[in-house]
Write an enzyme that holds these catalytic residues in place. Structure first.
Site, mmCIF file in Angstrom:
data_model
loop_
_atom_site.group_PDB
_atom_site.id
_atom_site.type_symbol
_atom_site.label_atom_id
_atom_site.label_comp_id
_atom_site.label_asym_id
_atom_site.label_seq_id
_atom_site.Cartn_x
_atom_site.Cartn_y
_atom_site.Cartn_z
ATOM 1 N N GLU A 1 -12.186 -17.672 -4.600
ATOM 2 C CA GLU A 1 -11.619 -17.680 -3.239
ATOM 3 C C GLU A 1 -12.447 -18.561 -2.305
ATOM 4 O OE1 GLU A 1 -8.795 -16.755 -2.398
ATOM 5 O OE2 GLU A 1 -8.221 -15.417 -4.025
ATOM 6 N N GLY B 1 -17.252 -30.383 0.056
ATOM 7 C CA GLY B 1 -17.368 -30.508 1.509
ATOM 8 C C GLY B 1 -17.767 -29.216 2.187
#
Ligand code: SF4
Length: 361
Positions: free
Chosen positions: A54, A98
Site C-alpha cells: 500500500e 519518488g
C-alpha cells in the site's frame, strides 16, 4: 454505522446492498489480479506485505510496484529486517518511486512495529493512524485486507466507481465526503469478506470501470449503476478545469576532474529530496532569470515534474569546483556508476543526459 446523507437515502434507498456486494465478491472470485502481496480468497495476507504494497502503491502503478515489492521482500523478508536496515539502503532501493519522505516514514514505521509492537501490526484504526506514513486510506486497507475488519477503503479507483454507481455529478476533488458516504453506505460495517470486497472494487476500477471509457458490458454491477442506466457513464466523473502546475528553475553544475569523475553531493537532511544524493547547483526558484546567477552557456536541459511543480534545469559542465558550501557533503564519483548511488529520478535524468552529452563531444 457509517453516516449516510439525506441525499443518498432519498435517491438510493432501493439499492440492494446485499446483492451489490454479492455481485462484487462473485466477480472477484474469478477475476482477481494475481499480485505478489495477495493470497487466495478467504485467506489473510501478511500485514507486513499488505502495508508495504500500500505504501508503494501511493507512489506508483501496480505494474511498477510489483518489482519494488519483490525487491524489498527479497532484501528484507520480515519487518524486523526492514527495521534493522540502513536508511541509505532503503532510500537507494526506493529510488525511482519518488517522494522520499515516504521511504523515511517506511523505515520509521518498521522500527516502531518491530521494537514497540514486537513485529505485530496493530489492527485498530487509532493505533494504525499514529504510525508514520499511515493515513486513513492505508489504515482502512490494512484493517480490511490483513485483518478482515469492516472498513471503508477509498482509493482513486473506488471513488470513480462510487461516482458512477450513484451518478454523482460534481468533480471528484469537490466530492470526497460525499463519495465516502456512498462507500460507507455499501460497506455498512459488514463483516462478510471486507478485504475481498475492498480488493474487488480496486480491481474493477483498474480493469473494467476504468477512467477513460468504462467497459460496462463486462461489469458485474451494471444493474446497480445509475450512470450506466442514464447513459452518462462516459461523462462521470465530471472533469474540473486543471490549474497548470507552477514552474521552478535552476542550474546543475557538473564539475569534472581529470579522472572522469564529477562532484556529487549528499543533500541536507531537510526539505525536498532530503538526505538523497544529487548534483550540486543553484536553489530552485520561480524566477527563470534569477536562477542564472552566473554567466555560462548551458550544455543541456532537464525537465522534471514533481507533485506540486514543474522543474526546468540547465546542466552546465565545469572544470573546477564552483561551490564551497561546507554544509553540503560533496564527493567525487564516476558518473557511469550512477546506479550505485540510488539517485532520485530528477538527478538520474540529469546524469543520464550529462553522459549523453559527454559521449557526443
Ligand atoms: S456499469 Fe459501467 S460505469 Fe457503471 S460501474 Fe460498471 S463499468 Fe462503471
Amino acid at each position: 454505522m457509517a453516516i449516510v446523507s439525506q441525499n443518498l437515502k432519498k435517491n438510493d434507498n432501493d439499492l440492494d446492498v446485499d446483492a451489490f456486494r454479492s455481485a462484487m465478491l462473485d466477480w472477484y472470485k474469478s477475476n482477481a489480479r494475481e499480485l505478489p502481496w495477495r493470497v487466495h480468497f478467504g485467506e489473510r495476507p501478511d500485514p507486513y506485505h499488505e502495508w508495504l504494497s500500500e505504501i508503494m502503491l501511493q507512489q506508483t502503478v501496480v505494474k511498477a510496484a510489483i518489482g519494488y515489492f519483490n525487491k524489498f521482500i527479497n532484501l528484507w523478508p520480515t519487518i524486523h529486517d526492514l527495521a534493522d536496515a540502513h536508511p541509505d539502503d532503503i532510500t537507494k532501493e526506493w529510488a525511482g518511486l519518488g517522494y522520499y519522505a515516504r521511504a523515511r516514514n517506511l523505515h520509521k514505521c518498521a522500527q516502531i512495529i518491530s521494537r514497540e509492537y514486537n513485529g505485530v501490526f496493530p489492527n485498530n484504526e487509532k493505533d494504525l493512524m499514529l504510525l508514520p506514513g499511515i493515513g486513513p486510506y492505508t489504515s482502512a486497507a490494512i484493517r480490511s485486507i490483513a485483518f478482515q475488519k469492516p472498513s471503508v477503503v477509498m482509493d482513486g479507483n473506488i471513488e470513480r466507481i462510487m461516482c458512477r454507481v450513484f451518478a454523482h455529478k460534481l468533480p471528484l476533488k469537490d466530492s470526497k465526503r460525499q463519495l465516502y458516504e456512498f462507500a460507507s453506505y455499501l460497506s455498512q460495517d459488514r463483516t462478510d469478506y471486507p478485504g475481498e470486497y475492498a480488493q474487488s472494487l480496486m480491481d474493477l476500477g483498474a480493469s473494467v470501470c476504468i477512467s477513460s471509457t468504462p467497459k460496462c458490458m463486462r461489469c458485474p454491477i451494471q444493474q446497480f449503476c445509475q450512470a450506466y442506466k442514464s447513459g452518462i457513464q462516459n461523462d462521470i466523473p465530471v472533469k474540473k478545469n486543471r490549474v497548470p502546475k507552477p514552474e521552478r528553475f535552476g542550474v546543475l553544475y557538473f564539475i569534472e576532474n581529470d579522472k572522469g569523475q564529477i562532484l556529487f553531493e549528499r543533500r541536507s537532511d531537510k526539505g525536498l529530496l532530503a538526505n538523497m544524493v544529487g548534483v550540486p547547483g543553484t536553489n530552485w526558484t520561480d524566477d527563470a532569470e534569477e536562477s542564472l546567477t552566473e554567466t555560462f552557456i548551458p550544455d543541456f536541459d532537464i525537465s522534471h515534474t514533481f507533485t506540486h511543480f514543474r522543474l526546468k534545469l540547465k546542466g552546465v559542465r565545469l572544470l573546477e569546483k564552483k561551490q564551497n558550501d561546507t554544509n553540503k557533503k560533496l564527493f567525487w564519483y564516476d558518473p557511469n556508476e550512477y546506479v550505485k548511488l540510488g539517485l532520485p529520478t530528477v538527478f538520474l535524468k540529469a546524469v543520464k543526459q550529462y553522459l549523453k552529452v559527454v559521449k557526443t563531444r
